[in-house]
Enzyme design. Sequence first.
Site, PDB file in Angstrom:
ATOM      1  N   ASP A  16       0.869  -1.175   0.000  1.00 15.98           N
ATOM      2  CA  ASP A  16       0.000   0.000   0.000  1.00 15.98           C
ATOM      3  C   ASP A  16       0.909   1.229   0.000  1.00 15.98           C
ATOM      4  O   ASP A  16       2.100   1.148   0.348  1.00 15.98           O
ATOM      5  CB  ASP A  16      -0.886  -0.018   1.244  1.00 15.98           C
ATOM      6  CG  ASP A  16      -1.647   1.276   1.443  1.00 15.98           C
ATOM      7  OD1 ASP A  16      -2.343   1.701   0.504  1.00 15.98           O
ATOM      8  OD2 ASP A  16      -1.517   1.869   2.531  1.00 15.98           O
ATOM      9  N   ASP A  18      -0.194   5.161   0.823  1.00 15.78           N
ATOM     10  CA  ASP A  18      -0.457   6.170   1.856  1.00 15.78           C
ATOM     11  C   ASP A  18      -0.479   5.549   3.244  1.00 15.78           C
ATOM     12  O   ASP A  18      -1.307   4.676   3.529  1.00 15.78           O
ATOM     13  CB  ASP A  18      -1.798   6.870   1.591  1.00 15.78           C
ATOM     14  CG  ASP A  18      -1.780   7.667   0.294  1.00 15.78           C
ATOM     15  OD1 ASP A  18      -0.894   8.515   0.142  1.00 15.78           O
ATOM     16  OD2 ASP A  18      -2.649   7.418  -0.561  1.00 15.78           O
ATOM     17  N   ASP A 174      -2.060  -0.412   6.125  1.00 17.36           N
ATOM     18  CA  ASP A 174      -2.177   0.317   7.391  1.00 17.36           C
ATOM     19  C   ASP A 174      -3.608   0.587   7.810  1.00 17.36           C
ATOM     20  O   ASP A 174      -3.854   0.898   8.974  1.00 17.36           O
ATOM     21  CB  ASP A 174      -1.439   1.652   7.294  1.00 17.36           C
ATOM     22  CG  ASP A 174      -2.160   2.656   6.412  1.00 17.36           C
ATOM     23  OD1 ASP A 174      -2.449   3.769   6.887  1.00 17.36           O
ATOM     24  OD2 ASP A 174      -2.450   2.333   5.254  1.00 17.36           O
TER      25      ASP A 174
END
Length: 222
Positions: A16, A18, A174
């Site tokens: 991922d 961001d 996240d």
Amino acid sequence: MNDLPNAVFPQAVLFDMDGTLVDSERVWDTGIEELARLLGGTLDPAVRARMVGTNEDDSVTMLLESLGRPLTEAPERVMWLRRRMKQLFAEGVDWKPGAQELLLEARAAGVPTALVTSTPRELAEIIIGRMGPDRFDITVCGDEVDQRKPDPEPYRTAAEKLGVDIERCVALEDSVSGVGSALAAGAVTLAIPSEVELPADLEVLRLDTLDGVDLAYLRTLG
């Protein structure tokens, strides 16, 4: 793309962007807070927390709803936010601890890597350019799939493009929506919560940071 024996693990590492590779969620904070002020309001922290891991369309919709603004404004406000985020991203973003080191190790070892992000290509390319586009075998952006995270399509698409078994891949995420997407796709998922705590009942392996995480550790997950 890759003809790897099934015994190899991981067949690929799927990152991922961001909040996982780069500390860009703080940059999004700035852009969305500025938009809230432009609309005559302030950004509710609880609303911002729900935005993490989603896309700009959903974020703007949440903001408008929280401020009591008509949703018909959404297209105009999304375009404003995208223009502002391009400016902010161009100023640079910081790597998350340990992320660059893990990415470089995977590349050096010949392990395929993919970037899987909900951010649209137009914005993601700014950060990809700073990270180094040659560090990823493929990149999948939010406006290049029919269903974005938490749907499994982004991660399944990445595995298909790499020619690997998604169940033999490690996905690093996240957010709740990102973790949900990776788990639903079937990837071995490692969560590194950033801006928002993950629900305690979410069954996923989690770490505080990628600092010190290497390929040897990822291989223990297979």
